[in-house]
Scaffold this motif. Structure first.
Motif, PDB file in Angstrom:
ATOM      1  N   GLY A 182     -51.400  -7.390  -6.243  1.00  0.00           N
ATOM      2  CA  GLY A 182     -50.962  -6.186  -7.347  1.00  0.00           C
ATOM      3  C   GLY A 182     -49.691  -6.187  -7.883  1.00  0.00           C
ATOM      4  N   ILE A 183     -48.928  -6.987  -7.190  1.00  0.00           N
ATOM      5  CA  ILE A 183     -47.437  -7.414  -7.818  1.00  0.00           C
ATOM      6  C   ILE A 183     -47.590  -8.207  -9.232  1.00  0.00           C
ATOM      7  CG2 ILE A 183     -45.342  -8.525  -7.589  1.00  0.00           C
ATOM      8  CD1 ILE A 183     -45.536  -7.889  -4.681  1.00  0.00           C
ATOM      9  N   ALA A 184     -48.452  -9.225  -9.284  1.00  0.00           N
ATOM     10  CA  ALA A 184     -48.889  -9.802 -10.386  1.00  0.00           C
ATOM     11  C   ALA A 184     -49.628  -9.007 -11.453  1.00  0.00           C
ATOM     12  CB  ALA A 184     -49.621 -11.110 -10.181  1.00  0.00           C
ATOM     13  N   LEU A 185     -50.351  -8.090 -11.239  1.00  0.00           N
ATOM     14  CA  LEU A 185     -51.317  -7.345 -11.917  1.00  0.00           C
ATOM     15  C   LEU A 185     -50.176  -6.141 -12.561  1.00  0.00           C
ATOM     16  CD1 LEU A 185     -54.554  -6.683 -10.131  1.00  0.00           C
ATOM     17  CD2 LEU A 185     -54.166  -8.058 -12.043  1.00  0.00           C
ATOM     18  N   GLY A 186     -48.874  -5.803 -11.819  1.00  0.00           N
ATOM     19  CA  GLY A 186     -48.182  -4.881 -12.228  1.00  0.00           C
ATOM     20  C   GLY A 186     -47.825  -5.322 -13.772  1.00  0.00           C
ATOM     21  N   VAL A 187     -47.547  -6.654 -14.031  1.00  0.00           N
ATOM     22  CA  VAL A 187     -47.083  -7.493 -15.178  1.00  0.00           C
ATOM     23  C   VAL A 187     -48.283  -7.191 -16.376  1.00  0.00           C
ATOM     24  CG1 VAL A 187     -46.051  -9.279 -16.377  1.00  0.00           C
ATOM     25  CG2 VAL A 187     -45.560  -8.806 -13.985  1.00  0.00           C
ATOM     26  N   GLY A 188     -49.374  -7.426 -15.616  1.00  0.00           N
ATOM     27  CA  GLY A 188     -50.487  -7.113 -16.971  1.00  0.00           C
ATOM     28  C   GLY A 188     -50.744  -5.962 -17.222  1.00  0.00           C
ATOM     29  N   GLN A 189     -50.806  -4.876 -16.370  1.00  0.00           N
ATOM     30  CA  GLN A 189     -50.826  -3.355 -16.661  1.00  0.00           C
ATOM     31  C   GLN A 189     -49.736  -2.906 -17.546  1.00  0.00           C
ATOM     32  OE1 GLN A 189     -53.428  -1.715 -15.994  1.00  0.00           O
ATOM     33  NE2 GLN A 189     -54.018  -2.271 -14.031  1.00  0.00           N
ATOM     34  N   ILE A 190     -48.879  -3.681 -17.856  1.00  0.00           N
ATOM     35  CA  ILE A 190     -48.044  -3.121 -19.103  1.00  0.00           C
ATOM     36  C   ILE A 190     -48.819  -3.183 -20.650  1.00  0.00           C
ATOM     37  CG2 ILE A 190     -46.036  -3.957 -20.674  1.00  0.00           C
ATOM     38  CD1 ILE A 190     -44.727  -5.066 -18.273  1.00  0.00           C
ATOM     39  N   TYR A 191     -49.946  -4.049 -20.287  1.00  0.00           N
ATOM     40  CA  TYR A 191     -50.759  -4.010 -21.633  1.00  0.00           C
ATOM     41  C   TYR A 191     -52.310  -3.431 -21.159  1.00  0.00           C
ATOM     42  CZ  TYR A 191     -48.219  -7.570 -24.111  1.00  0.00           C
ATOM     43  OH  TYR A 191     -47.243  -8.482 -24.950  1.00  0.00           O
ATOM     44  N   ALA A 192     -52.147  -2.595 -20.039  1.00  0.00           N
ATOM     45  CA  ALA A 192     -53.503  -2.025 -19.435  1.00  0.00           C
ATOM     46  C   ALA A 192     -54.344  -3.140 -19.186  1.00  0.00           C
ATOM     47  CB  ALA A 192     -54.033  -1.162 -20.490  1.00  0.00           C
ATOM     48  N   CYS A 193     -54.110  -4.102 -18.480  1.00  0.00           N
ATOM     49  CA  CYS A 193     -54.830  -5.378 -18.237  1.00  0.00           C
ATOM     50  C   CYS A 193     -54.954  -5.252 -16.488  1.00  0.00           C
ATOM     51  CB  CYS A 193     -54.373  -6.544 -18.766  1.00  0.00           C
ATOM     52  SG  CYS A 193     -55.214  -7.885 -18.296  1.00  0.00           S
ATOM     53  N   GLY A 194     -55.940  -5.202 -16.164  1.00  0.00           N
ATOM     54  CA  GLY A 194     -56.235  -5.233 -14.503  1.00  0.00           C
ATOM     55  C   GLY A 194     -56.780  -6.454 -14.201  1.00  0.00           C
ATOM     56  N   ALA A 195     -56.868  -7.736 -14.841  1.00  0.00           N
ATOM     57  CA  ALA A 195     -57.617  -8.660 -14.398  1.00  0.00           C
ATOM     58  C   ALA A 195     -56.200  -9.848 -14.164  1.00  0.00           C
ATOM     59  CB  ALA A 195     -58.453  -9.551 -15.577  1.00  0.00           C
ATOM     60  N   LEU A 196     -56.389 -10.596 -13.018  1.00  0.00           N
ATOM     61  CA  LEU A 196     -55.344 -11.397 -12.428  1.00  0.00           C
ATOM     62  C   LEU A 196     -55.024 -12.672 -13.436  1.00  0.00           C
ATOM     63  CD1 LEU A 196     -53.553 -12.288 -10.185  1.00  0.00           C
ATOM     64  CD2 LEU A 196     -55.172 -13.518  -8.855  1.00  0.00           C
ATOM     65  N   GLY A 197     -56.122 -13.459 -13.779  1.00  0.00           N
ATOM     66  CA  GLY A 197     -55.605 -14.468 -14.675  1.00  0.00           C
ATOM     67  C   GLY A 197     -55.229 -14.389 -15.972  1.00  0.00           C
ATOM     68  N   PRO A 198     -55.485 -13.182 -16.732  1.00  0.00           N
ATOM     69  CA  PRO A 198     -54.978 -12.739 -17.901  1.00  0.00           C
ATOM     70  C   PRO A 198     -53.481 -12.411 -17.649  1.00  0.00           C
ATOM     71  CG  PRO A 198     -57.218 -12.076 -17.995  1.00  0.00           C
ATOM     72  CD  PRO A 198     -57.101 -12.469 -16.605  1.00  0.00           C
ATOM     73  N   SER A 199     -53.496 -11.548 -16.574  1.00  0.00           N
ATOM     74  CA  SER A 199     -51.896 -11.143 -16.221  1.00  0.00           C
ATOM     75  C   SER A 199     -51.039 -12.274 -15.794  1.00  0.00           C
ATOM     76  CB  SER A 199     -52.176 -10.261 -14.805  1.00  0.00           C
ATOM     77  OG  SER A 199     -52.823  -9.133 -14.947  1.00  0.00           O
ATOM     78  N   LEU A 200     -51.525 -13.252 -15.341  1.00  0.00           N
ATOM     79  CA  LEU A 200     -50.639 -14.591 -15.113  1.00  0.00           C
ATOM     80  C   LEU A 200     -50.278 -15.202 -16.408  1.00  0.00           C
ATOM     81  CD1 LEU A 200     -52.216 -15.993 -11.679  1.00  0.00           C
ATOM     82  CD2 LEU A 200     -50.087 -14.807 -12.076  1.00  0.00           C
ATOM     83  N   LEU A 201     -51.217 -15.079 -17.253  1.00  0.00           N
ATOM     84  CA  LEU A 201     -50.863 -15.737 -18.541  1.00  0.00           C
ATOM     85  C   LEU A 201     -49.931 -14.945 -19.334  1.00  0.00           C
ATOM     86  CD1 LEU A 201     -51.574 -17.796 -20.584  1.00  0.00           C
ATOM     87  CD2 LEU A 201     -53.570 -16.270 -21.574  1.00  0.00           C
ATOM     88  N   ILE A 202     -49.954 -13.210 -19.440  1.00  0.00           N
ATOM     89  CA  ILE A 202     -49.019 -12.525 -19.919  1.00  0.00           C
ATOM     90  C   ILE A 202     -47.692 -12.750 -19.134  1.00  0.00           C
ATOM     91  CG2 ILE A 202     -48.305 -10.310 -19.828  1.00  0.00           C
ATOM     92  CD1 ILE A 202     -51.195  -9.449 -20.243  1.00  0.00           C
ATOM     93  N   LEU A 203     -47.573 -13.209 -17.663  1.00  0.00           N
ATOM     94  CA  LEU A 203     -46.398 -13.279 -17.263  1.00  0.00           C
ATOM     95  C   LEU A 203     -45.592 -14.795 -17.781  1.00  0.00           C
ATOM     96  CD1 LEU A 203     -43.994 -13.011 -15.340  1.00  0.00           C
ATOM     97  CD2 LEU A 203     -45.616 -14.036 -13.598  1.00  0.00           C
ATOM     98  N   ALA A 204     -46.720 -15.767 -18.067  1.00  0.00           N
ATOM     99  CA  ALA A 204     -46.331 -17.013 -18.658  1.00  0.00           C
ATOM    100  C   ALA A 204     -45.612 -16.873 -20.115  1.00  0.00           C
ATOM    101  CB  ALA A 204     -47.340 -18.125 -18.792  1.00  0.00           C
TER     102      ALA A 204
END
Length: 351
Positions: A182-204
């Motif tokens: 959920g901590i990683a997903l917290g970055v993705g949720q800035i874009y309303a994205c709740g998937a782990l892989g895309p959230s990690l790409l957003i963090l990248a």
């Protein structure tokens, strides 16, 4: 880009707008974030793209400052409106009529951005995502139905937000792995994205722009999750990253973006993350009674207050809005350069 054809310029402006959502100013970061959205949901990617273009074209039509348009400042609010309209829609993917409120809502953002900017500029404050929060709240209020109603809105049905304090049956234990996820997903949720892989790409994409900003994004999301645990919010909010994204935004804004990074401003960023998370819980419980999400009102309000703080200790680290760049670049500039307005190799940003 001045000598490039308009379609190429428009692509770069739009990608900068996409990156502004994560407080960056880099078209490559924007391309990665947009790719993450299409990876998570092609329909959400389409809505986000339409939102950026509608907002940018509106800014051009009404004659907004060309420097602000080229820097992507008039597109990111429209993109967030489009993403949230899609995320809360109960009509499912590829419901093409949804493009109408997306275009109208995104087009409204430049008007609000310009109007709010004329007021907030007097206090050297960013307009931030106030237009997005205002527009999406009004849209959901317009299309909402009374709690307990037997039928949703006939044209634009949407899911009702659940207060994070709502008690779940038999929710007495937490899964540590899911909380970390959920901590990683917290970055993705800035874009309303709740998937782990895309959230990690957003963090990248954040790392590409500024590693220091990425560290504060993860730290803020972790702090927001910790605040959620301390308030016993429902487990799904922790697992889906909904408890962390406001903390991430608040921590990123203060931790090196609008203040030069130091141990003092780092502590201020941590404090901002905690305040953002707790205010988000309070607002979510309040607005959830109407079936409305609190969006990013908490982080926006809290870091605005933090930017209004006075006192010699923090004033020495405060960066004028027109001189803000990536945290690493901010560290290289001196206070005298900011006050002299030396913008030859700098580029203003916004949140």
């Amino acid at each position: 880009m001045e000598d490039k054809v308009f379609p190429v310029q428009l692509v770069v402006w739009s990608l900068r707008s996409v990156s502004r959502v994560i407080l960056a100013n880099n078209p490559v970061s924007g391309a990665l974030a947009l790719a993450a959205l299409y990876w998570a949901s092609p329909w959400q990617g389409v809505l986000g793209t339409v939102g950026v273009l509608a907002s940018t074209f509106t800014a051009l039509i009404i004659g907004q400052d060309s420097a602000a348009v080229t820097a992507g400042l008039h597109g990111f609010n429209g993109m967030l409106v489009a993403l949230l309209i899609g995320a809360f829609s109960a009509a499912g993917d590829w419901f093409w009529w949804l493009l109408l409120p997306v275009c109208v809502g995104a087009a409204a953002c430049p008007f609000l951005f310009s109007a709010m900017g004329s007021v907030l500029d007097r206090w050297d404050l960013p307009v931030s995502v106030y237009p997005f929060n205002t527009v999406i709240t009004l849209y959901l209020l317009c299309t909402s139905t009374p709690p307990g109603a037997l039928q949703q809105h006939p044209y634009y049905p949407h899911h009702l937000a659940t207060p994070p304090g709502a008690v779940e049956v038999n929710a007495t234990q937490l899964d540590a792995v899911q909380v970390l996820r959920g901590i990683a997903l917290g970055v993705g949720q800035i874009y309303a994205c709740g998937a782990l892989g895309p959230s990690l790409l957003i963090l990248a994409s954040v790392v590409l722009y500024s590693p220091l900003l990425a560290v504060h994004a993860v730290l803020g999301s972790a702090i927001g999750t910790l605040a959620g645990v301390s308030m016993c919010v429902r487990a799904s909010s922790l697992y889906e990253g909904l408890s962390g994204f406001n903390g991430a935004l608040g921590c990123m804004a203060v931790g090196g973006l609008f203040y030069t990074f130091s141990w003092k401003t780092h502590l201020l960023a941590i404090t901002t993350a905690f305040f953002s998370a707790y205010v988000d819980i309070a607002l979510s419980n309040l607005m959830g009674t109407l079936g409305l999400p609190a969006c990013s009102w908490a982080a926006t309000l809290v870091f605005t207050v933090m930017l209004l703080l006075n006192g010699q200790t923090l004033a020495a680290y405060r960066i004028p809005i027109g001189q803000v760049m990536a945290p690493e670049h901010n560290l290289r500039a001196s206070r005298s350069q900011w006050e002299a307005g030396n913008t030859s190799d700098r580029e203003s940003t916004d949140v």
